[in-house]
Scaffold this active site. Structure first.
Site, short mmCIF file in Angstrom:
data_model
loop_
_atom_site.label_atom_id
_atom_site.label_comp_id
_atom_site.label_asym_id
_atom_site.label_seq_id
_atom_site.Cartn_x
_atom_site.Cartn_y
_atom_site.Cartn_z
CG HIS A 66 -1.74 -1.19 1.43
ND1 HIS A 66 -3.05 -1.27 1.02
CD2 HIS A 66 -1.45 -2.41 1.96
CE1 HIS A 66 -3.55 -2.46 1.31
NE2 HIS A 66 -2.59 -3.18 1.88
CG PHE A 67 3.93 1.75 -2.37
CD1 PHE A 67 4.20 1.15 -1.14
CD2 PHE A 67 4.68 1.35 -3.47
CE1 PHE A 67 5.20 0.18 -1.01
CE2 PHE A 67 5.69 0.39 -3.34
CZ PHE A 67 5.95 -0.20 -2.12
NE ARG A 68 -0.76 3.82 3.60
CZ ARG A 68 -1.56 2.83 3.95
NH1 ARG A 68 -2.60 2.48 3.19
NH2 ARG A 68 -1.35 2.17 5.06
CG ASN A 98 -6.04 0.52 0.66
OD1 ASN A 98 -5.15 0.16 -0.09
ND2 ASN A 98 -5.94 0.47 1.97
CG HIS A 180 -8.17 -8.12 3.71
ND1 HIS A 180 -7.25 -7.20 4.13
CD2 HIS A 180 -8.70 -8.64 4.84
CE1 HIS A 180 -7.23 -7.16 5.46
NE2 HIS A 180 -8.11 -8.03 5.91
CG HIS A 234 -2.94 -10.16 4.27
ND1 HIS A 234 -4.23 -10.60 4.18
CD2 HIS A 234 -2.98 -8.82 4.11
CE1 HIS A 234 -5.02 -9.57 3.96
NE2 HIS A 234 -4.30 -8.48 3.92
CG ASP A 305 -0.71 -5.88 4.20
OD1 ASP A 305 -1.08 -5.03 3.37
OD2 ASP A 305 -1.37 -6.18 5.21
CG HIS A 309 -1.07 3.59 9.12
ND1 HIS A 309 -2.09 4.12 8.37
CD2 HIS A 309 -1.21 2.24 9.02
CE1 HIS A 309 -2.84 3.16 7.85
NE2 HIS A 309 -2.31 2.00 8.22
#
Ligand code: DOR
Length: 440
Positions: A66-68, A98, A180, A234, A305, A309
């Protein structure tokens, strides 16, 4: 752009496909591996790397990150994340939908691809997220590594938890579906049951083993009904691993994260909410069963994964603390340290982190040190040990759940498409990765 020059890697211990290993040379020309041999002679001047005492592996392909970017760049962005990849020996990544906006249609996918082309120092691929009402896009967008379904642990449009909607997605098309797998109904119920508890360790009880097992069972059922290519993201519990050991069709694959192999619920005592992720950390027994399933081929690959944050977000009080941990800088050393300890072999690590991932996602010409394959390579030092240090991390979030762990197998040189993107602690930020292609 970078220095797409010829390279001759001399006298490395080379991890070849099918558990083979030689000490020898690898010649790289025009971004491809052209020769692998015990000794290569070359007349024209060429850049040589003396790799004596080092081990050469196919570059890691991390199949879940997840690289935002776009939208959450204060946590991470495609440049910082790809630099962290290069340092960790990760030469390609598959990124999740996401972000803001969500990657749920062609224009959002095109936007990510354009951003990646302009700033990623490693290769990239992106998932398309299922929303329950974007079936047409799920069938047509390209290029994508597959459809991501959050069966649980999500809110808003990306949560697709109802069986009839899930069935509609499984029933149409043949593109890979990655799930997921956590059961949202059970999670909602248990959230109410445990409401008011601020001790973050309750997270593993709220989103318990049963919640994961229920969703994995449903995904398997639908995949079998439609013979639909399924990948279980995962995998976190012993129960799911044992289920797959019993009944895993040839078109189903599964992955495990280093977090679920190396950490368990005892981590809440040492690192508090930094240990909070979805699916949550489990018991030491789960660690053990997952390891065995990986060794036995029930689990096919390793994914980080990587879900950064900020420390400020993680410092809030549960349940306001976000779930997720970074991982691309530490996954390869963690696995290679396990290999050095005798838990597995270095060849198995190369398979789980590269060869099997390329096969599973239909990524052609990657994942092997073989003439004709792309020169995505990582040269690691399996002799010296070094601690994971917060101040050395390149991920924008600036922390790791493995700080203080003493690891070996750190990348010395990382090569993407024949270009040295990382060398002895230094990044070459001029290098650009390429969009991955997926055979469907
Ligand atoms: O812990 C997690 N964090 N698991 C996920 O599936 C999502 C991720 C995130 O995006 O933060």
């Amino acid at each position: 752009m970078a220095n797409s020059q010829s390279l001759l890697i001399r006298q490395a211990e080379i991890i070849l496909p099918d558990n083979q290993l030689i000490v020898g040379d690898v010649l790289v020309e025009n971004g491809k591996i052209t020769t692998v041999d015990t000794h290569i002679t070359h007349n024209t001047p060429i850049r040589e790397i003396d790799a004596q005492g080092l081990t050469l592996l196919p570059g890691v392909i991390d199949p879940q990150v997840h690289f935002r970017e776009p939208g959450l760049e204060y946590k991470e962005d495609l440049f910082t994340a790809s630099c962290a990849c290069a340092k960790g020996g990760v030469t390609s990544f598959l990124e999740m939908p996401n972000t803001k906006p969500l990657t749920i249609n062609q224009s959002a996918l095109d936007d990510k691809l354009q951003r990646a082309a302009s700033k990623c120092v490693v290769n990239y691929g992106f998932f398309i997220g299922a929303t329950g009402d974007n079936l047409a896009e799920l069938l047509t967008v390209k290029p994508t590594c597959g459809i991501k379904i959050f069966m649980g642990s999500m809110h808003g449009q990306l949560l697709v938890s109802q069986e009839e909607i899930l069935e509609g997605i499984f029933a149409q098309g043949n593109r890979l579906i990655a799930v997921h797998a956590e059961d949202q109904t059970r999670i909602n119920h248990r959230r109410q049951q445990f409401a008011g508890i601020e001790d973050v360790s309750i997270h593993s009880q709220i989103q318990d083993n049963e919640a994961a097992l229920l969703a994995t069972k449903l995904a398997l059922k639908l995949s079998k009904k439609y013979q639909r290519r399924l990948h279980i993201l995962h995998l976190s519990t012993g129960e799911e691993a044992e289920l797959l050991r019993e009944e895993k069709p040839s078109w189903v694959t599964a992955e495990v994260t280093p977090q679920h192999l190396f950490l368990n619920t005892s981590a809440y005592q040492t690192i508090g909410s930094l240990a909070q992720m979805n699916p949550p950390l489990r018991s030491p027994k789960d660690n053990q069963i997952l390891w065995q399933a990986l060794l036995d081929g029930v689990i096919d690959f390793i994914a980080t994964d990587h879900a950064p944050h900020t420390l400020a977000e993680k410092a809030q009080v549960y349940p306001n603390t976000p779930s997720g941990m970074p991982g691309v800088e530490t996954s390869l050393p963690l696995m290679l340290t396990a290999a050095k300890e005798g838990k597995c072999t270095v060849s198995q690590v190369a398979n789980w982190m590269s060869t099997a991932v390329a096969k599973g996602y239909g990524i052609e010409n990657k994942g092997q040190i073989t003439p004709g394959y792309d020169a995505d390579l990582v040269l690691v030092d399996l002799v010296n040990y070094r601690q994971v240090k917060r101040e050395e991390l390149l991920t924008k979030c600036g922390w790791s759940p493995f700080e203080g762990w003493n690891l070996t197998g750190w990348p010395v040189i990382t090569i993407v498409g024949g270009d040295m993107v990382y060398e002895q602690g230094k990044l070459n930020t001029q290098v650009r990765g390429k969009a991955l292609n997926f055979k469907e």
